[in-house]
Design a protein around this motif. Structure first.
Motif, PDB file in Angstrom:
ATOM      1  N   LEU A   7       5.087  66.755 -51.162  1.00 43.25           N
ATOM      2  CA  LEU A   7       4.596  67.296 -49.909  1.00 43.25           C
ATOM      3  C   LEU A   7       3.421  66.476 -49.393  1.00 43.25           C
ATOM      4  O   LEU A   7       3.339  66.141 -48.206  1.00 43.25           O
ATOM      5  CB  LEU A   7       4.175  68.757 -50.091  1.00 43.25           C
ATOM      6  CG  LEU A   7       3.525  69.443 -48.873  1.00 43.25           C
ATOM      7  CD1 LEU A   7       4.499  69.476 -47.697  1.00 43.25           C
ATOM      8  CD2 LEU A   7       3.061  70.839 -49.237  1.00 43.25           C
ATOM      9  N   LEU A   8       2.501  66.137 -50.291  1.00 44.43           N
ATOM     10  CA  LEU A   8       1.333  65.349 -49.894  1.00 44.43           C
ATOM     11  C   LEU A   8       1.735  63.968 -49.399  1.00 44.43           C
ATOM     12  O   LEU A   8       1.127  63.427 -48.474  1.00 44.43           O
ATOM     13  CB  LEU A   8       0.364  65.229 -51.079  1.00 44.43           C
ATOM     14  CG  LEU A   8      -0.295  66.529 -51.555  1.00 44.43           C
ATOM     15  CD1 LEU A   8      -1.140  66.282 -52.803  1.00 44.43           C
ATOM     16  CD2 LEU A   8      -1.147  67.135 -50.449  1.00 44.43           C
ATOM     17  N   ASP A   9       2.766  63.401 -49.995  1.00 43.69           N
ATOM     18  CA  ASP A   9       3.212  62.069 -49.590  1.00 43.69           C
ATOM     19  C   ASP A   9       3.784  62.068 -48.183  1.00 43.69           C
ATOM     20  O   ASP A   9       3.811  61.024 -47.520  1.00 43.69           O
ATOM     21  CB  ASP A   9       4.260  61.539 -50.579  1.00 43.69           C
ATOM     22  CG  ASP A   9       3.643  61.174 -51.923  1.00 43.69           C
ATOM     23  OD1 ASP A   9       2.407  60.987 -51.972  1.00 43.69           O
ATOM     24  OD2 ASP A   9       4.390  61.093 -52.920  1.00 43.69           O
ATOM     25  N   ARG A  10       4.275  63.229 -47.720  1.00 37.00           N
ATOM     26  CA  ARG A  10       4.860  63.294 -46.376  1.00 37.00           C
ATOM     27  C   ARG A  10       3.807  63.517 -45.289  1.00 37.00           C
ATOM     28  O   ARG A  10       4.108  63.393 -44.114  1.00 37.00           O
ATOM     29  CB  ARG A  10       5.908  64.410 -46.314  1.00 37.00           C
ATOM     30  CG  ARG A  10       7.190  64.092 -47.083  1.00 37.00           C
ATOM     31  CD  ARG A  10       8.327  64.977 -46.620  1.00 37.00           C
ATOM     32  NE  ARG A  10       8.075  66.387 -46.901  1.00 37.00           N
ATOM     33  CZ  ARG A  10       8.440  67.004 -48.019  1.00 37.00           C
ATOM     34  NH1 ARG A  10       9.060  66.327 -48.968  1.00 37.00           N
ATOM     35  NH2 ARG A  10       8.168  68.290 -48.190  1.00 37.00           N
ATOM     36  N   LEU A  11       2.606  63.854 -45.686  1.00 41.38           N
ATOM     37  CA  LEU A  11       1.554  64.081 -44.701  1.00 41.38           C
ATOM     38  C   LEU A  11       1.104  62.762 -44.080  1.00 41.38           C
ATOM     39  O   LEU A  11       1.098  61.726 -44.743  1.00 41.38           O
ATOM     40  CB  LEU A  11       0.353  64.775 -45.360  1.00 41.38           C
ATOM     41  CG  LEU A  11       0.577  66.196 -45.865  1.00 41.38           C
ATOM     42  CD1 LEU A  11      -0.659  66.692 -46.589  1.00 41.38           C
ATOM     43  CD2 LEU A  11       0.935  67.132 -44.717  1.00 41.38           C
ATOM     44  N   PRO A  12       0.731  62.787 -42.801  1.00 39.51           N
ATOM     45  CA  PRO A  12       0.220  61.566 -42.168  1.00 39.51           C
ATOM     46  C   PRO A  12      -0.982  61.029 -42.934  1.00 39.51           C
ATOM     47  O   PRO A  12      -1.890  61.772 -43.303  1.00 39.51           O
ATOM     48  CB  PRO A  12      -0.177  62.030 -40.759  1.00 39.51           C
ATOM     49  CG  PRO A  12       0.644  63.250 -40.516  1.00 39.51           C
ATOM     50  CD  PRO A  12       0.786  63.915 -41.847  1.00 39.51           C
TER      51      PRO A  12
END
Length: 415
Positions: A7-12
């Protein structure tokens, strides 16, 4: 934590759009953190933290003046040779309003229900006549007798007034020495005035009481420093000078050097940071801190809410100590600032900046890709470009231009 990694990797991601001003980016984040710390210090109740330590942290308020200097530099970088017509100036102001106004207006509106809930007595005494001048960025001059709402936003009002006066400043920019002369004249006047304003205090403390005059010499110095950047490139060991000026400022705080002197040291910190960026050599720590410069404006504008809610209200309502709530407020403030940037500020900035209020002339279209990076220049609170806009490469710099174009763009989101 590992479970949340996808999830964190998908954040801008937070990352600078250019490698040109990484020292200034990192410095802005550290300065905003210093201002948050300054406002939190007065609320700490640690047994070993005496009044002496709190008083020594007082000069942290001068970091706002650092922002004004950096703003002048970045305005010069992006616009010094581009405002050639009323339409150019109109587009400039549109971009500046797009950059600063949405969050200013949001925090202004958000403060009202929060005060009504947490401080009903104070809310009942609000002068509604102060809403209009605050919304219109007129709260860095005496009109309401104090900071009535989101108190840090006075500097945004002062900043906007610098933008309004920019055409006059750019006349002086043609001869850099006149900018420094004008700044010296203003400083001489301010020092000569001594304690003044509605509450009789020295100019380096002014906010609503003529904060615009406090911003003026710093902004002029920032313009002038960028105008003489070729000379700054010749400074030997600029990173060592940056470290030395920073240490001088911190030592001055500890030994209680008067703020009248420390504010000049703050100006020199900005100058040496620009020199370090012009040198082009960046250490690993600076590269790690520089992306956080994108959060500067958000941190600055939201931290008053953390102060009001977590520091002034929750300890009284819950019986849990101030220090615990201050510790909890810091990561929450960082998260709120990130969400504000990504979910609100960027979309609003892009929408307002894209409104066809001052459309470019057809003859400008071919050149627009070469200059669009400046449309949302690094401001006093952000060192990133407008959404969807990438900086021009150095090779694309217009022949004869006194402004160096940024280096090749990096991938990722612009701010």
């Amino acid at each position: 934590m590992v479970a949340f990694r996808p999830l964190l990797d998908r954040l801008p991601k937070l990352r600078p759009e250019s490698d040109d001003f990484l020292h200034l980016d990192a410095l802005r984040f550290l300065a905003s953190a210093g201002i948050v710390f300054f406002h939190m210090m007065g609320e700490l109740r640690l047994p070993d933290l005496g009044e002496d330590v709190i008083k020594r942290s007082g000069p942290l308020n001068l970091l706002v003046d650092l922002f004004f200097v950096i703003s002048g530099m970045m305005i010069a970088h992006a616009y010094a040779d581009r405002l050639k017509s009323p339409g150019d100036y109109g587009r400039f102001m549109q971009k500046r309003i797009a950059r600063l106004a949405p969050l200013h207006w949001l925090t202004l509106l958000a403060f009202l229900p929060l005060m009504s809930w947490l401080m009903p007595g104070r809310f009942a005494r609000i002068d509604v006549g102060c809403l209009a001048p605050t919304a219109l960025f007129l709260h860095a001059i005496p009109n309401c007798g104090g900071l009535r709402f989101n108190f840090p936003s006075w500097s945004i009002g002062a900043e906007m007034m610098m933008y309004l006066a920019l055409p006059a400043f750019l006349v002086l920019y043609r001869r850099a020495w006149t900018l420094f002369l004008a700044a010296a004249v203003v400083l001489a006047f301010l020092y000569g005035v001594g304690r003044a304003g509605p509450i009789n205090r020295p100019w380096w403390e002014w906010t609503f009481d003529w904060g615009v005059m406090r911003a003026l010499p710093a902004f002029l110095i920032g313009l002038g420093l960028y105008a003489v950047r070729d000379k700054l490139r010749l400074l030997p060991a600029p990173k060592l000078l940056l470290a030395a000026t920073t240490v001088a400022y911190l030592a001055g705080m500890y030994f209680r050097v008067p703020k009248s002197i420390l504010v000049l040291i703050v100006y020199s910190i900005a100058a040496t940071a620009l020199a370090a960026d012009l040198n082009g050599k960046v250490d690993a720590l600076t590269r790690k801190l520089a992306p956080l410069g994108q959060l500067t404006y958000s941190l600055y504008m939201w931290h008053a809410f953390a102060l009001l809610f977590f520091v002034q209200q929750l300890p009284r309502r819950t019986g849990i100590g101030h220090d615990v709530w201050i510790a909890l407020s810091v990561p929450i403030l960082l998260v709120v600032s990130y969400v504000s940037l990504v979910a609100f500020e960027r979309p609003m900035r892009s929408w307002i900046a894209g409104l066809p209020i001052f459309p470019r002339k057809r003859r400008d279209d071919a050149a627009s890709s070469l200059v669009s990076a400046g449309d949302d220049l690094p401001s006093v609170h952000s060192a990133n470009y407008a959404p969807g806009v990438t900086p021009p490469v150095e090779a694309a710099r217009a022949p004869g231009s006194p402004i160096s174009a940024p280096s090749a763009p990096r991938s990722g989101e612009a701010v």
